[in-house]
Write a protein that holds these residues in place. Sequence first.
Motif, mmCIF file in Angstrom:
data_model
loop_
_atom_site.group_PDB
_atom_site.id
_atom_site.type_symbol
_atom_site.label_atom_id
_atom_site.label_comp_id
_atom_site.label_asym_id
_atom_site.label_seq_id
_atom_site.Cartn_x
_atom_site.Cartn_y
_atom_site.Cartn_z
ATOM 1 N N GLN A 205 0.828 -1.210 0.000
ATOM 2 C CA GLN A 205 0.000 0.000 0.000
ATOM 3 C C GLN A 205 0.865 1.265 0.000
ATOM 4 O O GLN A 205 0.395 2.331 0.385
ATOM 5 C CB GLN A 205 -0.930 -0.001 1.222
ATOM 6 C CG GLN A 205 -1.916 -1.153 1.251
ATOM 7 C CD GLN A 205 -2.818 -1.153 0.025
ATOM 8 O OE1 GLN A 205 -3.287 -0.101 -0.412
ATOM 9 N NE2 GLN A 205 -3.070 -2.331 -0.528
ATOM 10 N N GLY A 206 2.090 1.128 -0.422
ATOM 11 C CA GLY A 206 3.023 2.238 -0.360
ATOM 12 C C GLY A 206 2.732 3.349 -1.354
ATOM 13 O O GLY A 206 1.988 3.186 -2.326
ATOM 14 N N GLU A 207 3.365 4.492 -1.112
ATOM 15 C CA GLU A 207 3.106 5.699 -1.897
ATOM 16 C C GLU A 207 4.421 6.460 -2.080
ATOM 17 O O GLU A 207 5.242 6.542 -1.158
ATOM 18 C CB GLU A 207 2.099 6.562 -1.138
ATOM 19 C CG GLU A 207 1.570 7.751 -1.891
ATOM 20 C CD GLU A 207 0.380 8.360 -1.146
ATOM 21 O OE1 GLU A 207 -0.693 7.721 -1.113
ATOM 22 O OE2 GLU A 207 0.543 9.463 -0.592
ATOM 23 N N GLY A 208 4.624 7.023 -3.275
ATOM 24 C CA GLY A 208 5.790 7.861 -3.533
ATOM 25 C C GLY A 208 5.393 9.323 -3.600
ATOM 26 O O GLY A 208 4.336 9.662 -4.142
ATOM 27 N N TRP A 209 6.216 10.194 -3.032
ATOM 28 C CA TRP A 209 5.980 11.632 -3.102
ATOM 29 C C TRP A 209 7.087 12.259 -3.928
ATOM 30 O O TRP A 209 8.269 12.203 -3.558
ATOM 31 C CB TRP A 209 5.975 12.258 -1.714
ATOM 32 C CG TRP A 209 4.799 11.902 -0.864
ATOM 33 C CD1 TRP A 209 3.727 11.125 -1.213
ATOM 34 C CD2 TRP A 209 4.592 12.310 0.497
ATOM 35 N NE1 TRP A 209 2.851 11.023 -0.156
ATOM 36 C CE2 TRP A 209 3.353 11.741 0.914
ATOM 37 C CE3 TRP A 209 5.305 13.080 1.401
ATOM 38 C CZ2 TRP A 209 2.847 11.933 2.201
ATOM 39 C CZ3 TRP A 209 4.805 13.282 2.679
ATOM 40 C CH2 TRP A 209 3.575 12.714 3.067
ATOM 41 N N LEU A 210 6.712 12.843 -5.035
ATOM 42 C CA LEU A 210 7.639 13.580 -5.885
ATOM 43 C C LEU A 210 7.387 15.069 -5.676
ATOM 44 O O LEU A 210 6.280 15.546 -5.922
ATOM 45 C CB LEU A 210 7.424 13.206 -7.359
ATOM 46 C CG LEU A 210 8.166 14.065 -8.387
ATOM 47 C CD1 LEU A 210 9.675 13.879 -8.251
ATOM 48 C CD2 LEU A 210 7.712 13.712 -9.808
#
Length: 379
Positions: A303-308
């Motif tokens: 359920q991970g998420e990347g923040w750019l």
Amino acid sequence: MSTVTWIEHGTEHTARWRSENGAPPPARLEVVADEITANAALRRLRSGTALLWRGDYHNARQLLTAVGRRLDQRRPPEGLRIAELFRAHRDQRAQRAELLGRILVLLEPGARLGLRRAPDVAAACREAYGEPTEPTLVSLPELLGVLGAWQWQQQGVPVPALGERIHPRHSVFSPSRSEYVDLVARAPLPAVDGGASAFDLGTGTGVLAAVLGRRGAARVVATDLNPRAVDCARENLQRLGLADRVEVLEADLFPPGRADLVVCNPPWLPGEPTSALELGIYDEGSAMLRRFLKELPEHLTEQGEGWLILSDLAEHLELRSRAELLGLIEQAGLEVVGSDSTPARHSRAADARDLLHAARRQEVTTLWRLRPVARTTAV
């Protein structure tokens, strides 16, 4: 390390040559002092002659300013497109830096600056260069940069999102623009029992890792390729009482394993950096951006998420389009599941005299929340 030899008062002198931006040692060197005028100095600099200053320290700074003003009188031709104007402006700034970098001073062993009314530069130079054990030639602009970096390191930079100061070190990009920090401070963290794990890629001073730690991330791994940045981040996190929650590694972007949150604030402008500090501004071929997007899915949990975090200044300068950015996100198998933006608040955005003001006043910084397409859930 190269050496430079010159004749002064009939005696041959030799010193080590040091340049943080990789400038070559001067082929010709002339000893000058207070009597030289700015116009005469500029003629010599343009001829390729380096000037070793032996006069008063404050007069050296005044000469540097006066020569810089003369160089600033040159302006790019009218009618250029914004991208052409940016490149012409950057070329002129590079030429200006090259010429001013030929105004030199001599550091004696122990980093003593033997000029009248010179400040004590030893501590700042030891931080930047180590312990100088022999005479060393450096450019006056570089020395002033070293002194400025030392002052920032001692005083720190206030970070409102932390309610604390972050202390940059020499050649580590300072978090003086707080808008990108504010975005990380208010974006919703992934909901994970016991707190999310996080990676902060290209941590620099460690400011974003500190924000994540303060917000309750259970474990943060911060990485940087620059050993000075690794040391700087560790010092800041220790000072903030977060060393038990945040680990700092010297690594080329991603650490091993997966995390619930991966944060990346890459350099915002495509282009070749010309100094260590410019590594925080220019990303040749958008290489770091591309690699972050391409490798992100394999470093996220289920359920991970990347923040750019990315400014759109490159779009306003016509260096990279929004369509190109969205295309890179799609090619990496990612989807935008949320975003938050803030306008630029730095002084240049309001300075109408700036050649790039038309682009800067439109600048917006955005935090893009990304997930692999196959695992995207409704928000």
